[in-house]
Design a protein around this motif. Structure first.
Motif, PDB file in Angstrom:
ATOM      1  N   CYS A 100      33.191  33.870  44.601  1.00 18.61           N
ATOM      2  CA  CYS A 100      34.389  34.684  44.783  1.00 18.61           C
ATOM      3  C   CYS A 100      34.057  36.120  44.373  1.00 18.61           C
ATOM      4  O   CYS A 100      33.032  36.367  43.731  1.00 18.61           O
ATOM      5  CB  CYS A 100      35.534  34.104  43.955  1.00 18.61           C
ATOM      6  N   CYS A 126      33.201  36.664  40.612  1.00 17.55           N
ATOM      7  CA  CYS A 126      31.883  36.191  40.173  1.00 17.55           C
ATOM      8  C   CYS A 126      30.777  37.110  40.702  1.00 17.55           C
ATOM      9  O   CYS A 126      29.777  37.336  40.006  1.00 17.55           O
ATOM     10  CB  CYS A 126      31.664  34.741  40.591  1.00 17.55           C
ATOM     11  N   THR A 131      38.466  33.957  36.583  1.00 10.62           N
ATOM     12  CA  THR A 131      37.932  34.395  37.877  1.00 10.62           C
ATOM     13  C   THR A 131      38.786  33.729  38.958  1.00 10.62           C
ATOM     14  O   THR A 131      39.384  32.679  38.709  1.00 10.62           O
ATOM     15  CB  THR A 131      36.469  33.950  38.038  1.00 10.62           C
ATOM     16  N   CYS A 177      38.083  31.995  41.421  1.00 10.78           N
ATOM     17  CA  CYS A 177      37.667  30.635  41.786  1.00 10.78           C
ATOM     18  C   CYS A 177      38.015  29.613  40.702  1.00 10.78           C
ATOM     19  O   CYS A 177      37.895  28.425  40.925  1.00 10.78           O
ATOM     20  CB  CYS A 177      36.167  30.628  41.975  1.00 10.78           C
ATOM     21  N   CYS A 206      33.152  28.255  41.696  1.00 12.15           N
ATOM     22  CA  CYS A 206      31.923  28.868  42.210  1.00 12.15           C
ATOM     23  C   CYS A 206      30.662  28.212  41.631  1.00 12.15           C
ATOM     24  O   CYS A 206      29.579  28.413  42.146  1.00 12.15           O
ATOM     25  CB  CYS A 206      31.883  30.355  41.878  1.00 12.15           C
TER      26      CYS A 206
HETATM   27 ZN   LIG Z   1      33.942  32.634  41.281  1.00 11.91          ZN
END
Ligand SMILES: [Zn+2]
Length: 199
Positions: A159, A162, A185, A187, A191
Motif C-alpha cells: 500500500c 508501506c 498503515t 493495509c 502487505c
Molecule cells: Zn501496507
C-alpha cells in the motif's frame, strides 16, 4: 526449534550450525505462530456461528488466544520469557487493552445480529494479523545501538503507506513511525512487510 538467543547480538543462533538464524527464517517462525492464531480464532468464530458456543464464550476464547499470541510474539522477539521485562509486558498490556475494547464492540454487534459469518471471519482475521505487531515492536525496541531498522516490502503487494515507510528507511528505533500489523498503515498489515536490522 534448536535455537538459542544471543543476548549480546540480540539474535537467534542455530545450535546445530552455530550460525545466526537469518531474518527471513526468524520471520517465517513468527508467521508460523501467527498461522496458529488465525486457525484458533477462525475455529472459535465458526463454532459460534454453528451454535456450538455462545457469544460470551467466543469473546472469552478470543481474548485468551489474543493474550497468548501477543505474549508469544513479544517473547520470540526478545529471546524468550526470561528476557521479558516489565516494559515488555507493559507494552503488550497496552495493545491488549485496545484489542479487548474493539473485541467488546465486535461481540456486541454479533449479539445484535449485525454481522454475517463471512464478515465475522474476515474481521477476526484482522485480530490475528495484528498479533505480528507485538513481535515487531519488541524487535525494534531491542535493536542494538549500532544498528538501524529497514522497513522491507514483501514481493506480493504494498500500500502507499508501506511504500513510504520502505523508501524512508533506515530508521533509528526511536524514529520508526509504526510497525507492521499495528493498524497504522492503510493495509493494516496485509502487505506482509517485515522489519530488518542492519549495521
Ligand atoms: Zn501496507
Amino acid at each position: 526449534m534448536p535455537y538459542n538467543f544471543s543476548n549480546s547480538a540480540q539474535r537467534w543462533r542455530d545450535d546445530d550450525t552455530g550460525r545466526f538464524v537469518s531474518n527471513d527464517t526468524v520471520v517465517e517462525n513468527m508467521r508460523t505462530l501467527q498461522t496458529a492464531t488465525y486457525d484458533t480464532l477462525d475455529n472459535l468464530t465458526r463454532n459460534l456461528y454453528q451454535g456450538r458456543i455462545t457469544v460470551a464464550q467466543w469473546q472469552i476464547g478470543v481474548a485468551s488466544e489474543l493474550k497468548d499470541a501477543h505474549l508469544a510474539q513479544s517473547m520470540f522477539a526478545v529471546g524468550g520469557r526470561n528476557n521479558m521485562t516489565q516494559a515488555n509486558f507493559g507494552r503488550v498490556g497496552g495493545v491488549l487493552a485496545d484489542e479487548y475494547r474493539y473485541l467488546t464492540r465486535f461481540a456486541n454487534q454479533i449479539a445484535n445480529g449485525d454481522i454475517s459469518e463471512a464478515q465475522a471471519l474476515a474481521r477476526i482475521r484482522q485480530y490475528g494479523n495484528a498479533t505480528q505487531q507485538s513481535y515487531y515492536r519488541e524487535y525494534a525496541n531491542a535493536t542494538p545501538n549500532n544498528e538501524q531498522i529497514y522497513w522491507r516490502l514483501s514481493p506480493a503487494e504494498h500500500c502507499p503507506d508501506c511504500l513510504d515507510l520502505a523508501s524512508n528507511s533506515p530508521y533509528k528505533p526511536a524514529d520508526l513511525p509504526t510497525v507492521p500489523g499495528a493498524g497504522q498503515t492503510r493495509c493494516r498489515g496485509n502487505c506482509k512487510c517485515t522489519l530488518e536490522r542492519a549495521v
